[in-house]
Motif scaffolding. Structure first.
Motif, short mmCIF file in Angstrom:
data_model
loop_
_atom_site.label_atom_id
_atom_site.label_comp_id
_atom_site.label_asym_id
_atom_site.label_seq_id
_atom_site.Cartn_x
_atom_site.Cartn_y
_atom_site.Cartn_z
N SER A 297 9.62 6.00 -0.71
CA SER A 297 8.91 4.82 -1.19
C SER A 297 9.81 3.61 -1.03
O SER A 297 11.04 3.74 -0.98
N CYS A 298 9.19 2.46 -0.93
CA CYS A 298 9.93 1.21 -0.75
C CYS A 298 9.18 0.10 -1.47
O CYS A 298 8.02 -0.16 -1.16
N ALA A 299 9.86 -0.55 -2.39
CA ALA A 299 9.26 -1.62 -3.15
C ALA A 299 9.88 -2.96 -2.77
O ALA A 299 11.11 -3.09 -2.73
N PHE B 53 5.21 -13.55 -2.54
CA PHE B 53 4.94 -13.46 -1.11
C PHE B 53 3.61 -12.79 -0.86
O PHE B 53 3.01 -12.19 -1.77
N THR B 54 3.19 -12.91 0.39
CA THR B 54 2.02 -12.20 0.89
C THR B 54 2.51 -11.19 1.92
O THR B 54 3.34 -11.50 2.77
N ILE B 55 1.98 -9.99 1.83
CA ILE B 55 2.37 -8.94 2.77
C ILE B 55 1.45 -8.97 3.98
O ILE B 55 0.23 -8.98 3.85
N ASN B 56 2.07 -8.95 5.15
CA ASN B 56 1.29 -8.75 6.37
C ASN B 56 1.29 -7.28 6.75
O ASN B 56 0.25 -6.66 6.91
N VAL B 57 2.48 -6.73 6.86
CA VAL B 57 2.62 -5.32 7.24
C VAL B 57 3.90 -4.77 6.63
O VAL B 57 4.89 -5.49 6.48
N MET B 58 3.86 -3.50 6.25
CA MET B 58 5.06 -2.78 5.81
C MET B 58 5.13 -1.49 6.59
O MET B 58 4.09 -0.92 6.98
N GLY B 59 6.34 -1.01 6.80
CA GLY B 59 6.46 0.21 7.58
C GLY B 59 7.80 0.87 7.44
O GLY B 59 8.66 0.42 6.66
N TRP B 60 7.95 1.93 8.20
CA TRP B 60 9.17 2.71 8.21
C TRP B 60 9.66 2.88 9.64
O TRP B 60 8.86 3.19 10.54
N TYR B 61 10.94 2.66 9.81
CA TYR B 61 11.61 2.93 11.07
C TYR B 61 12.67 3.99 10.80
O TYR B 61 13.04 4.22 9.64
N ARG B 62 13.16 4.62 11.86
CA ARG B 62 14.25 5.56 11.68
C ARG B 62 15.22 5.45 12.84
O ARG B 62 14.85 5.04 13.93
N GLN B 63 16.45 5.84 12.53
CA GLN B 63 17.49 5.81 13.56
C GLN B 63 18.35 7.05 13.43
O GLN B 63 19.00 7.26 12.39
N ALA B 64 18.32 7.86 14.46
CA ALA B 64 19.16 9.05 14.52
C ALA B 64 20.48 8.70 15.20
O ALA B 64 20.55 7.73 15.95
N ALA C 121 6.05 4.64 11.28
CA ALA C 121 4.69 4.35 10.84
C ALA C 121 4.65 2.96 10.22
O ALA C 121 5.65 2.49 9.67
N ALA C 122 3.49 2.34 10.31
CA ALA C 122 3.30 1.02 9.72
C ALA C 122 1.91 0.92 9.14
O ALA C 122 0.98 1.60 9.62
N VAL C 123 1.77 0.07 8.13
CA VAL C 123 0.47 -0.12 7.49
C VAL C 123 0.27 -1.60 7.21
O VAL C 123 1.16 -2.27 6.67
N LEU C 124 -0.89 -2.11 7.61
CA LEU C 124 -1.24 -3.48 7.28
C LEU C 124 -1.68 -3.56 5.83
O LEU C 124 -2.10 -2.56 5.25
N SER C 125 -1.60 -4.74 5.26
CA SER C 125 -2.00 -4.89 3.87
C SER C 125 -3.45 -4.48 3.65
O SER C 125 -3.83 -4.04 2.56
N GLY C 126 -4.26 -4.58 4.69
CA GLY C 126 -5.65 -4.16 4.59
C GLY C 126 -5.85 -2.66 4.72
O GLY C 126 -6.97 -2.16 4.51
N ASP D 30 0.50 0.19 -1.66
CA ASP D 30 -0.06 -0.25 -2.93
C ASP D 30 0.24 -1.73 -3.04
O ASP D 30 1.36 -2.13 -3.38
N ASN D 31 -0.74 -2.56 -2.72
CA ASN D 31 -0.51 -4.00 -2.69
C ASN D 31 -0.19 -4.56 -4.06
O ASN D 31 0.57 -5.53 -4.17
N ALA D 32 -0.74 -3.96 -5.11
CA ALA D 32 -0.48 -4.44 -6.46
C ALA D 32 0.99 -4.25 -6.85
O ALA D 32 1.54 -5.02 -7.64
N LYS D 33 1.59 -3.20 -6.29
CA LYS D 33 3.00 -2.91 -6.59
C LYS D 33 3.94 -3.34 -5.47
O LYS D 33 5.15 -3.11 -5.56
N ASN D 34 3.39 -3.91 -4.42
CA ASN D 34 4.21 -4.31 -3.25
C ASN D 34 5.06 -3.15 -2.76
O ASN D 34 6.24 -3.32 -2.44
N THR D 35 4.44 -1.99 -2.70
CA THR D 35 5.17 -0.76 -2.39
C THR D 35 4.50 0.00 -1.25
O THR D 35 3.27 0.12 -1.24
#
Length: 121
Positions: free
Chosen positions: A21-23, A29-40, A49-54, A72-77
């Motif tokens: 999880s990431c808060a 602010f307004t969220i456009n998109v949140m996501g996860w990246y990884r680096q091995a 993966a990424a998710v738009l606020s919608g 969870d837009n209410a929690k910005n998470t």
């Protein structure tokens, strides 16, 4: 000052599940998109993966059907549920957010500090 605070991660065996999880906090602010990246080790950072606020989502082919991202837009998470983990999923996972600050004029990208996910028997 915006902060992305990640939680979750750890050491699991192949086939196990893990959740991240990431808060986002520290400003208005307004969220456009949140996501996860990884680096091995020895590899470039890649989108997981990424998710738009919608709610629209995008996944790397390597995790489709195994990982689920939600917001969870209410929690910005943003959450990442990882099932059927494989050794090749081992990496540092970074939270990413594209935000528009109150009174801001453009979207800005922020990064979390990273959390280690290790899949090994």
């Amino acid at each position: 000052q915006v902060r992305l605070v990640e939680s979750g991660g750890g050491l699991v065996e192949p086939g196990d599940s893990l959740s991240l999880s990431c808060a986002a906090s520290g400003s208005t602010f307004t969220i456009n998109v949140m996501g996860w990246y990884r680096q091995a080790p020895g590899k470039q950072r890649e989108l997981v993966a990424a998710v738009l606020s919608g709610g629209s989502t995008n996944y790397a082919d390597s995790v489709k059907g195994r990982f689920t991202i939600s917001i969870d837009n209410a929690k910005n998470t943003v959450y990442l549920k990882m099932n059927s983990l494989k050794p090749e999923d081992t990496a540092v996972y970074y939270c990413n957010a594209q935000l528009l600050l109150l009174y801001g004029t453009h979207w800005t990208t922020y990064w979390g500090q990273g959390t280690q996910v290790t899949v090994s028997s």
